[in-house]
Design an enzyme around this catalytic site. Structure first.
Site, PDB file in Angstrom:
ATOM      1  N   GLN A  92       0.858  -1.191   0.000  1.00 32.89           N
ATOM      2  CA  GLN A  92       0.000   0.000   0.000  1.00 32.89           C
ATOM      3  C   GLN A  92       0.890   1.235   0.000  1.00 32.89           C
ATOM      4  O   GLN A  92       1.891   1.292   0.701  1.00 32.89           O
ATOM      5  CB  GLN A  92      -0.858  -0.017   1.267  1.00 32.89           C
ATOM      6  CG  GLN A  92      -1.192   1.338   1.872  1.00 32.89           C
ATOM      7  CD  GLN A  92      -2.151   2.157   1.012  1.00 32.89           C
ATOM      8  OE1 GLN A  92      -2.986   1.597   0.309  1.00 32.89           O
ATOM      9  NE2 GLN A  92      -2.047   3.474   1.068  1.00 32.89           N
ATOM     10  N   ARG A 120       0.722   5.840  -0.729  1.00 28.50           N
ATOM     11  CA  ARG A 120       0.079   7.041  -1.270  1.00 28.50           C
ATOM     12  C   ARG A 120       1.150   8.058  -1.656  1.00 28.50           C
ATOM     13  O   ARG A 120       0.871   9.234  -1.799  1.00 28.50           O
ATOM     14  CB  ARG A 120      -0.890   7.633  -0.256  1.00 28.50           C
ATOM     15  CG  ARG A 120      -0.270   8.136   1.027  1.00 28.50           C
ATOM     16  CD  ARG A 120      -1.356   8.780   1.880  1.00 28.50           C
ATOM     17  NE  ARG A 120      -0.896   9.849   2.703  1.00 28.50           N
ATOM     18  CZ  ARG A 120      -0.658   9.767   4.010  1.00 28.50           C
ATOM     19  NH1 ARG A 120      -0.829   8.611   4.637  1.00 28.50           N
ATOM     20  NH2 ARG A 120      -0.287  10.811   4.685  1.00 28.50           N
ATOM     21  N   ASN A 121       2.368   7.562  -1.834  1.00 35.44           N
ATOM     22  CA  ASN A 121       3.507   8.445  -2.069  1.00 35.44           C
ATOM     23  C   ASN A 121       4.315   8.072  -3.295  1.00 35.44           C
ATOM     24  O   ASN A 121       4.306   6.919  -3.736  1.00 35.44           O
ATOM     25  CB  ASN A 121       4.451   8.389  -0.861  1.00 35.44           C
ATOM     26  CG  ASN A 121       3.931   9.203   0.300  1.00 35.44           C
ATOM     27  OD1 ASN A 121       3.721  10.401   0.176  1.00 35.44           O
ATOM     28  ND2 ASN A 121       3.688   8.551   1.419  1.00 35.44           N
ATOM     29  N   GLY A 127       4.820  -0.742   7.584  1.00 32.28           N
ATOM     30  CA  GLY A 127       6.055  -0.115   8.048  1.00 32.28           C
ATOM     31  C   GLY A 127       5.787   0.935   9.102  1.00 32.28           C
ATOM     32  O   GLY A 127       4.928   0.765   9.964  1.00 32.28           O
ATOM     33  N   ARG A 128       6.513   2.028   8.962  1.00 34.88           N
ATOM     34  CA  ARG A 128       6.427   3.092   9.966  1.00 34.88           C
ATOM     35  C   ARG A 128       5.232   3.998   9.682  1.00 34.88           C
ATOM     36  O   ARG A 128       5.003   4.385   8.544  1.00 34.88           O
ATOM     37  CB  ARG A 128       7.724   3.904   9.893  1.00 34.88           C
ATOM     38  CG  ARG A 128       7.923   4.812  11.063  1.00 34.88           C
ATOM     39  CD  ARG A 128       9.183   5.606  10.896  1.00 34.88           C
ATOM     40  NE  ARG A 128       9.082   6.527   9.786  1.00 34.88           N
ATOM     41  CZ  ARG A 128      10.096   7.252   9.338  1.00 34.88           C
ATOM     42  NH1 ARG A 128      11.288   7.099   9.852  1.00 34.88           N
ATOM     43  NH2 ARG A 128       9.926   8.097   8.350  1.00 34.88           N
ATOM     44  N   ASP A 129       4.483   4.318  10.712  1.00 38.24           N
ATOM     45  CA  ASP A 129       3.355   5.261  10.628  1.00 38.24           C
ATOM     46  C   ASP A 129       2.439   4.957   9.442  1.00 38.24           C
ATOM     47  O   ASP A 129       2.053   5.853   8.695  1.00 38.24           O
ATOM     48  CB  ASP A 129       3.882   6.702  10.534  1.00 38.24           C
ATOM     49  CG  ASP A 129       2.792   7.721  10.877  1.00 38.24           C
ATOM     50  OD1 ASP A 129       1.825   7.345  11.553  1.00 38.24           O
ATOM     51  OD2 ASP A 129       2.902   8.880  10.440  1.00 38.24           O
ATOM     52  N   HIS A 130       2.089   3.699   9.294  1.00 36.76           N
ATOM     53  CA  HIS A 130       1.245   3.275   8.175  1.00 36.76           C
ATOM     54  C   HIS A 130      -0.094   4.016   8.218  1.00 36.76           C
ATOM     55  O   HIS A 130      -0.774   4.020   9.237  1.00 36.76           O
ATOM     56  CB  HIS A 130       1.028   1.755   8.243  1.00 36.76           C
ATOM     57  CG  HIS A 130       0.309   1.210   7.047  1.00 36.76           C
ATOM     58  ND1 HIS A 130       0.929   0.432   6.098  1.00 36.76           N
ATOM     59  CD2 HIS A 130      -0.962   1.352   6.638  1.00 36.76           C
ATOM     60  CE1 HIS A 130       0.059   0.113   5.159  1.00 36.76           C
ATOM     61  NE2 HIS A 130      -1.100   0.670   5.464  1.00 36.76           N
ATOM     62  N   ALA A 131      -0.467   4.621   7.087  1.00 38.70           N
ATOM     63  CA  ALA A 131      -1.750   5.357   6.946  1.00 38.70           C
ATOM     64  C   ALA A 131      -1.909   6.446   8.001  1.00 38.70           C
ATOM     65  O   ALA A 131      -3.032   6.821   8.348  1.00 38.70           O
ATOM     66  CB  ALA A 131      -2.932   4.400   6.986  1.00 38.70           C
TER      67      ALA A 131
END
Ligand code: ADX
Length: 358
Positions: A163, A165-166, A257-261
């Site tokens: 997933q 958004r970047n 991973g880190r700070d997902h969503a």
């Protein structure tokens, strides 16, 4: 008696995802018992894990008009695109629900803001799709059925879902390479439904991933396809949601991973790891959890807390790579150090709108 409801684009995409099986086991918009159960327990009444409400909001007039109606025509842009069998309308205390789902009722949180602005009533019930949504990125979208068939023809027994958004930076790339070490195939599925202004424009993400995949990854083991649904910025709960959706597309593994969503500083860096740990073995998909990655100046490499000794010893040598930092660099001078993002990716974005505007 027949009745019609006009859908917004957001609602149309939500409806379409349900009907295509992307949100299985849901077969319709949530009814009151389903909604309550999901908000309170993160499970549907029958026990399956499901972390986020999937609702169809309607005005008071529409809610009243639905009483006694057996089938509602769902209209988008003047065309009947599907049907709903209403199974009751309901309301909720939105602030209290937001607090449970998003961990905050702060209207500055983009997911909370959207939820608080929904219409007064929700209508639940099974849906039937008559016409697929068509928009400018539809050629990049596949149904869960199509993806399952694709993985089978490729002979991929294990597939990692990713997933995003970047536009991909080096930390993302590290995660993708780790995934390719583990599994037969990789399904990169950027989310291009609704996002807040300041997030990357869908075309920029797609262009960047095409550059990465064609130039630097084994093309025969990576598939790119979008997911047209809203970003909810619900952090830990959304990580579970994203995993369930990728399971429905046929993935066997999913990266968290880190700070997902996450958004802003609403969630702890690894809160999504704690959340997925609670449902381990109950999701129908294996979660691959990652710490870091970051750039270490001493190692002169992308590394993680588990692979780099300097993280503890010489923290000043660690350069975190966050989506926020990359966005700042790209929107400022446009200069991004090549150890943080591939120059070819930066170059591929030249001349196109990179960010979603107000
Ligand atoms: S997200 O909102 O879709 O989760 P993003 O595109 O940044 O945002 O992240 C895609 C995936 O990569 C998520 O699982 C996220 O946790 C992970 N990720 C992104 N950046 C990092 C990083 N620097 N370190 C670890 N994981 C990361």
């Amino acid at each position: 008696m027949n009745k019609s409801l006009s859908l917004s684009r957001y609602q149309y995409l939500e409806f379409e995802k349900i009907a295509l099986g992307a949100l299985a086991p849901l077969k319709g918009f949530m009814t009151s018992p389903e909604f309550e159960s999901v908000v309170e327990t993160m499970r549907l009444p029958a026990g399956e894990v499901f972390p986020l409400p999937v609702i169809l909001d309607v005005s008071k007039e529409d809610a009243l008009a639905l009483s006694g109606v057996s089938v509602v025509n769902l209209i988008y842009d003047g065309v009947v695109v599907g049907e709903l069998e209403p199974a009751g309308v309901f309301q909720c205390d939105k602030k209290a629900v937001a607090h449970k789902v998003y961990g905050t009722s702060d209207p500055a949180h983009p997911g909370v803001a959207y939820f608080l602005a929904t219409k007064e009533f929700f209508v639940g019930g099974a849906v039937r799709l008559l016409q697929r949504a068509r928009f400018e990125f539809s050629d990049y979208e596949f149904t869960p059925q199509e993806m399952r068939a694709y993985f089978q023809t490729q002979g991929w027994k294990t597939v990692v879902g990713f997933q995003t958004r970047n536009v991909p930076h080096r930390a993302h790339e590290y995660l993708l390479r780790c995934a390719l070490e583990q599994a037969d195939g990789l399904f990169v599925q950027p989310l291009v439904g609704f996002k807040k202004s300041g997030d990357y424009a869908p075309m920029a993400i797609l262009k960047a991933y095409e550059t990465l995949i064609q130039g630097f990854l084994p093309q025969n083991r990576v598939k790119l396809g979008i997911l047209s649904t809203a970003m909810r910025y619900a952090g830990p709960r959304e990580a579970v949601f994203h995993a369930i959706v990728r399971r429905n597309y046929g993935c066997t593994h999913f990266i968290v991973g880190r700070d997902h969503a996450g958004v802003g500083s609403y969630y702890a860096k690894y809160a999504a790891h704690d959340m997925v740990n609670r449902y381990n073995g109950d999701l129908g998909i294996t979660i691959l959890k990652f710490y870091g990655p970051f750039y270490c100046r001493r190692c002169a490499a992308i590394a993680t807390e588990r692979t780099c000794p300097h993280y503890q010893r010489e923290p000043q040598e660690i350069q975190e790579i966050s989506g926020t930092l990359m966005r700042q660099m790209l929107s400022g001078s446009g200069q991004v150090p090549s150890n943080l993002m591939r120059p070819e990716i930066v170059a591929s974005l030249r001349g196109m709108p990179i960010f979603i505007e107000e």
